[in-house]
Write a protein that holds these residues in place. Structure first.
Motif, PDB file in Angstrom:
ATOM      1  N   SER A 524       0.828  -1.200   0.000  1.00 53.90           N
ATOM      2  CA  SER A 524       0.000   0.000   0.000  1.00 53.90           C
ATOM      3  C   SER A 524       0.864   1.252   0.000  1.00 53.90           C
ATOM      4  O   SER A 524       1.994   1.268   0.505  1.00 53.90           O
ATOM      5  N   LEU A 525       0.320   2.324  -0.555  1.00 57.41           N
ATOM      6  CA  LEU A 525       0.995   3.613  -0.607  1.00 57.41           C
ATOM      7  C   LEU A 525       0.417   4.625   0.370  1.00 57.41           C
ATOM      8  O   LEU A 525       0.931   5.747   0.442  1.00 57.41           O
ATOM      9  N   GLU A 556      -8.729   7.650  -1.740  1.00 58.24           N
ATOM     10  CA  GLU A 556      -7.927   6.709  -2.506  1.00 58.24           C
ATOM     11  C   GLU A 556      -7.391   5.593  -1.630  1.00 58.24           C
ATOM     12  O   GLU A 556      -7.275   4.439  -2.071  1.00 58.24           O
ATOM     13  N   SER A 557      -7.023   5.914  -0.388  1.00 60.98           N
ATOM     14  CA  SER A 557      -6.499   4.881   0.510  1.00 60.98           C
ATOM     15  C   SER A 557      -7.568   3.875   0.895  1.00 60.98           C
ATOM     16  O   SER A 557      -7.285   2.681   1.062  1.00 60.98           O
ATOM     17  N   GLU A 558      -8.808   4.334   1.044  1.00 60.14           N
ATOM     18  CA  GLU A 558      -9.913   3.424   1.371  1.00 60.14           C
ATOM     19  C   GLU A 558     -10.559   2.829   0.144  1.00 60.14           C
ATOM     20  O   GLU A 558     -11.401   1.937   0.270  1.00 60.14           O
ATOM     21  N   CYS A 559     -10.178   3.361  -1.047  1.00 62.67           N
ATOM     22  CA  CYS A 559     -10.784   2.916  -2.309  1.00 62.67           C
ATOM     23  C   CYS A 559     -12.305   3.010  -2.225  1.00 62.67           C
ATOM     24  O   CYS A 559     -13.035   2.046  -2.473  1.00 62.67           O
ATOM     25  N   VAL A 615      -3.965  -0.015  11.223  1.00 60.09           N
ATOM     26  CA  VAL A 615      -4.438  -0.902  10.172  1.00 60.09           C
ATOM     27  C   VAL A 615      -4.376  -0.153   8.848  1.00 60.09           C
ATOM     28  O   VAL A 615      -4.962   0.915   8.703  1.00 60.09           O
ATOM     29  N   ILE A 616      -3.634  -0.688   7.911  1.00 61.32           N
ATOM     30  CA  ILE A 616      -3.497  -0.078   6.600  1.00 61.32           C
ATOM     31  C   ILE A 616      -4.435  -0.802   5.644  1.00 61.32           C
ATOM     32  O   ILE A 616      -4.329  -2.009   5.435  1.00 61.32           O
ATOM     33  N   THR A 617      -5.370  -0.064   5.095  1.00 66.85           N
ATOM     34  CA  THR A 617      -6.300  -0.645   4.147  1.00 66.85           C
ATOM     35  C   THR A 617      -5.575  -0.860   2.831  1.00 66.85           C
ATOM     36  O   THR A 617      -5.103   0.093   2.209  1.00 66.85           O
ATOM     37  N   GLU A 618      -5.481  -2.119   2.410  1.00 70.41           N
ATOM     38  CA  GLU A 618      -4.778  -2.427   1.177  1.00 70.41           C
ATOM     39  C   GLU A 618      -5.648  -2.025  -0.009  1.00 70.41           C
ATOM     40  O   GLU A 618      -6.645  -2.669  -0.328  1.00 70.41           O
ATOM     41  N   HIS A 619      -5.264  -0.947  -0.639  1.00 69.57           N
ATOM     42  CA  HIS A 619      -6.002  -0.502  -1.819  1.00 69.57           C
ATOM     43  C   HIS A 619      -5.474  -1.234  -3.043  1.00 69.57           C
ATOM     44  O   HIS A 619      -4.340  -1.728  -3.054  1.00 69.57           O
ATOM     45  N   PRO A 620      -6.253  -1.326  -4.112  1.00 70.54           N
ATOM     46  CA  PRO A 620      -5.769  -1.990  -5.330  1.00 70.54           C
ATOM     47  C   PRO A 620      -4.597  -1.230  -5.928  1.00 70.54           C
ATOM     48  O   PRO A 620      -4.585   0.005  -5.939  1.00 70.54           O
ATOM     49  N   PRO A 621      -3.601  -1.930  -6.408  1.00 72.89           N
ATOM     50  CA  PRO A 621      -2.465  -1.227  -7.030  1.00 72.89           C
ATOM     51  C   PRO A 621      -2.833  -0.699  -8.408  1.00 72.89           C
ATOM     52  O   PRO A 621      -3.561  -1.346  -9.170  1.00 72.89           O
ATOM     53  N   PHE A 622      -2.354   0.480  -8.703  1.00 76.44           N
ATOM     54  CA  PHE A 622      -2.474   1.112 -10.009  1.00 76.44           C
ATOM     55  C   PHE A 622      -3.931   1.479 -10.331  1.00 76.44           C
ATOM     56  O   PHE A 622      -4.845   1.241  -9.529  1.00 76.44           O
ATOM     57  N   ASP A 666     -10.351  -2.632  -8.208  1.00 78.56           N
ATOM     58  CA  ASP A 666      -9.848  -3.998  -8.214  1.00 78.56           C
ATOM     59  C   ASP A 666     -10.457  -4.829  -9.323  1.00 78.56           C
ATOM     60  O   ASP A 666     -10.228  -6.043  -9.393  1.00 78.56           O
ATOM     61  N   ALA A 667     -11.228  -4.225 -10.210  1.00 73.88           N
ATOM     62  CA  ALA A 667     -11.826  -4.945 -11.332  1.00 73.88           C
ATOM     63  C   ALA A 667     -10.775  -5.233 -12.389  1.00 73.88           C
ATOM     64  O   ALA A 667      -9.934  -4.375 -12.685  1.00 73.88           O
TER      65      ALA A 667
END
Length: 721
Positions: A524-525, A556-559, A615-622, A666-667
């Motif tokens: 995550s960023l 963006e971090s929470e998508c 807790v870091i919410t893993e957002h989709p990359p790119f 994440d699609a």
């Protein structure tokens, strides 16, 4: 008239002519400049010398040129250069003067070329020579032309054999402002431009001296800063101040303010101070919560930083001793000083090796990879390192060889190149931290037009270092449809790595369709909890310009789409009163702020422990660019409605700050295009309404998406071959 001048010069003795035309020695004048004074010849030749200046305007203006020390190649008009032809024919060969050089009939020699390069010729041929070879490639400055010179004015290095190569002197320019000789015209233009930026014009080489232009005072975030007249152009001897980096400075200030709420006081370092604007803002607005150190290797910058400290009523500490001011006015203002700032003048690597800090900011000119090892050497546990990289030409894949040299990464230009640049910098930071047995936690990464900013928290210990190193992976990128995926963990070599890609371009297209990019940061960023605290600090300090960007980073971090987040936003924001002032805070920070009192040591300890387990919410990359994947002949839906359509389909979706038309989801790409086509309308209908097209079946949608991908691939292959 010219023939008459030649006849009258014949009675002169050879020694007298040579004495009159020979320039002064190198020790008494600048090489290549006009003679300062001419010795008095014998009394028998006085009448002839008295008539020579009247026939040559260049000799009549010799005292003026001697005063300003201009070279003969610097003239106002081409006619003035032509009038030097007869005199300079003997001037170039004064050491070997003979009667054949004096009597040339109607032929004249070029005043800026030696005899070996250009022989004496007729006046019309000389005119073409001066105009085409010297005048057209001249550099203009305040009405003067600095023509190219081929005379042996500048020393030439001997060749490998050691032979004399004086006859092969290179062409060069003589600076009208100083005594420098420049070989290339582009370098001469830059040389003159630097003189102008420093305020050095024609008046600087005359006898009369002018006063140095005063520095300009700018104001940013209630902080006054004194800048040089050329503050917008980086120079080796001047301090650089970029107003376009205001967003960067506000982001770093909110980061430090959020860290100051965890523990006090903080040892902070601005490793490349320049004007000191960033460190001044820290000390002025955070007060005793921070102990600021501003460093710069440039002596002029250190002096300017000290002046800016006094301008903002801040004490300057140099080498652990308070700087004493003899000015009575400054002594009266010492009682009103807001804090202390330590100013150092040393290399940033040396300073970071000698001292420990809680917060380090690196903002060198260009890449910062040369300072990462020193930054992580003595950084304290749970400290923060912020890195600003301005070498966007290499990070944005415009200079791929530079990126491979500095960061050890293989990159290409993609639709998500800005996030790719941020992950490259984070990977370099992670490797530097792992070499020092430290791990990192990325708080946020921002890539805008002028810079890439990465802020990480340091976690000490080999376990954290190992976990950080595992998050550096390679990326598989499809060149046809631009689908991407990180390689799976493991050391085993796969038989067909193309199987990891969700697309089927490798099976439908000939040859190799994917490339390997990286190594990159694969995790995550963004840290949502820390970004919310930054948002509170921006509201608390009145930084309105940065709040929109921080909110975008939180989404963006929470998508999460902004519309969904705004529905829950009122519950996350509460009003709290501190010292009689109503301030908005978030739920994360409400429990951590005591009303009207400072935090106790127990609360700070609990906050640090909580920070470890954020807790870091893993957002989709790119992300995907909606315009990049548009279907030809179809009107796309509005971006906000398209985000709702993706969310209704069960995918996580949000906008991104990297691209205003980018969609982070994440699609897979095939589903992304399928939904985009499903809610698009044909262009020929002329309507802008969006909605589901009932006549198009799901199979037809998938077929049309695949056909569009194949069409683009075929077009790309045609362009490629």
């Amino acid at each position: 008239m010219e023939n008459m001048a030649e006849e009258e010069l014949l009675p002169l003795e050879k020694e007298e002519v040579a004495q009159f035309l020979t320039p002064a020695p190198d020790s008494a004048r600048v090489p290549g400049s006009a003679p300062d004074s001419a010795p008095t010849p014998a009394s028998a030749s006085v009448p002839a010398l008295a008539q020579a200046p009247a026939l040559s305007p260049s000799l009549a203006s010799a005292p003026e040129e001697a005063e300003s020390k201009r070279h003969i190649s610097i003239q106002r008009q081409l006619v003035d250069l032509e009038k030097l032809a007869f005199v300079m024919e003997d001037f170039d060969s004064a050491s070997s003067l003979n009667s054949d050089n004096l009597v040339t009939g109607n032929k004249q020699a070029c005043p800026l070329c030696p005899k070996e390069k250009f022989r004496a010729c007729n006046s019309h041929k000389l005119h073409r020579h001066l105009q085409n070879l010297h005048w057209k490639v001249s550099v203009e400055f305040e009405g003067y032309r600095m023509c190219i010179c081929h005379l042996p004015c500048r020393p030439v290095k001997p060749n490998i054999i050691g032979e004399q190569i004086a006859s092969k002197m290179g062409a060069h320019y003589h600076c009208i402002i100083c005594s420098a000789t420049i070989t290339r015209r582009t370098d001469m233009l830059g040389h003159v431009r630097r003189h102008v930026n420093k305020g050095e014009t024609k008046s600087s080489y005359t006898a009369a001296s002018t006063a140095k232009p005063s520095n300009e005072i700018l104001k940013e975030a209630d902080t006054d800063v004194q800048v040089c007249p050329n503050y917008s152009i980086p120079q080796k001897t001047d301090s650089f101040f970029n107003p376009k980096m205001k967003l960067n400075r506000q982001l770093i200030f909110c980061t430090l303010a959020a860290l100051a709420e965890e523990r006090k006081p903080l040892e902070c370092l601005d490793a490349f101070g320049a004007t000191g604007i960033m460190g001044l803002q820290w000390a002025k607005h955070l007060g005793n919560a921070v102990k600021v150190t501003i460093n710069d290797l440039n002596e002029n910058s250190v002096t300017l930083i000290q002046e800016n400290c006094h301008l903002n009523k801040l004490k300057v500490v140099v080498d652990s001793k308070e700087k004493k001011e003899s000015d009575d006015h400054l002594e009266e203002e010492e009682e009103e000083n807001l804090g202390n700032i330590k100013v150092t003048k040393m290399d940033a690597n040396v300073l970071m090796h000698l001292r420990s800090f809680d917060f380090i900011h690196l903002d060198p000119f260009g890449t910062s990879v040369n300072y990462l090892d020193s930054a992580f050497r003595n950084i304290r546990n749970l400290g923060i390192v912020s890195v600003t990289s301005t070498d966007i030409s290499s990070l944005y894949a415009k200079a791929q060889h530079v990126a491979r040299r500095h960061y050890g990464c293989n990159i290409v230009r993609t639709e998500y190149y800005k996030e790719l640049a941020a992950r490259i910098v984070v990977a370099a930071v992670a490797r530097a931290a792992a070499r020092c047995n430290k791990g990192i936690e990325v708080l946020f990464a921002v890539a805008l037009e002028h810079f890439v900013l990465v802020v990480v928290r340091v976690l000490r210990g080999p376990t954290s270092a190992d976990e950080t190193a595992k998050k550096i992976q390679y990326l598989i990128h499809c060149q046809w449809c631009e689908e991407r995926i990180f390689q799976k963990d493991g050391n085993m070599v796969e038989e067909n790595p193309y199987r990891q890609l969700p697309c089927n371009c490798h099976g439908s297209m000939p040859g190799k369709t994917a490339i390997e990019l990286g190594p990159l940061w694969s995790s995550s960023l963004f840290n949502t909890g820390f970004l919310k605290r930054m948002l509170f600090e921006s509201v608390h300090h009145g930084l309105d310009d940065i709040q929109t960007l921080i909110k975008t980073l939180i989404f963006e971090s929470e998508c999460t789409p902004q519309s969904q987040f705004s529905d829950h936003a009122p519950s996350n924001l509460n009003k709290q009163e501190e010292n009689g002032v109503s301030v908005k805070t978030t739920d994360d920070t409400t429990d951590n702020i005591a009303q009207g009192k400072r935090k106790s040591s127990e609360m700070i300890t609990n906050l640090i422990k909580k920070q470890k387990t954020d807790v870091i919410t893993e957002h989709p990359p790119f992300y995907y660019n909606i315009h990049r994947h548009s279907i030809k002949g179809m009107n796309m839906p509005k971006l906000k409605k398209f985000l709702c359509y993706l969310s209704q389909a069960g995918f996580r979706v949000s906008r991104t700050h990297f691209d205003p038309m980018g969609v982070r989801t994440d699609a897979p790409l095939i589903q992304f295009k399928s939904i985009l086509l499903k809610y698009s309308t044909p262009t020929y209908t002329g309507g802008q309404s969006e909605g589901h097209v009932p006549s198009v079946s799901e199979d037809t949608v998938a077929d049309r998406v695949e056909m569009s991908v194949n069409d683009k691939a075929a077009a790309s292959s045609c362009r490629r071959w």
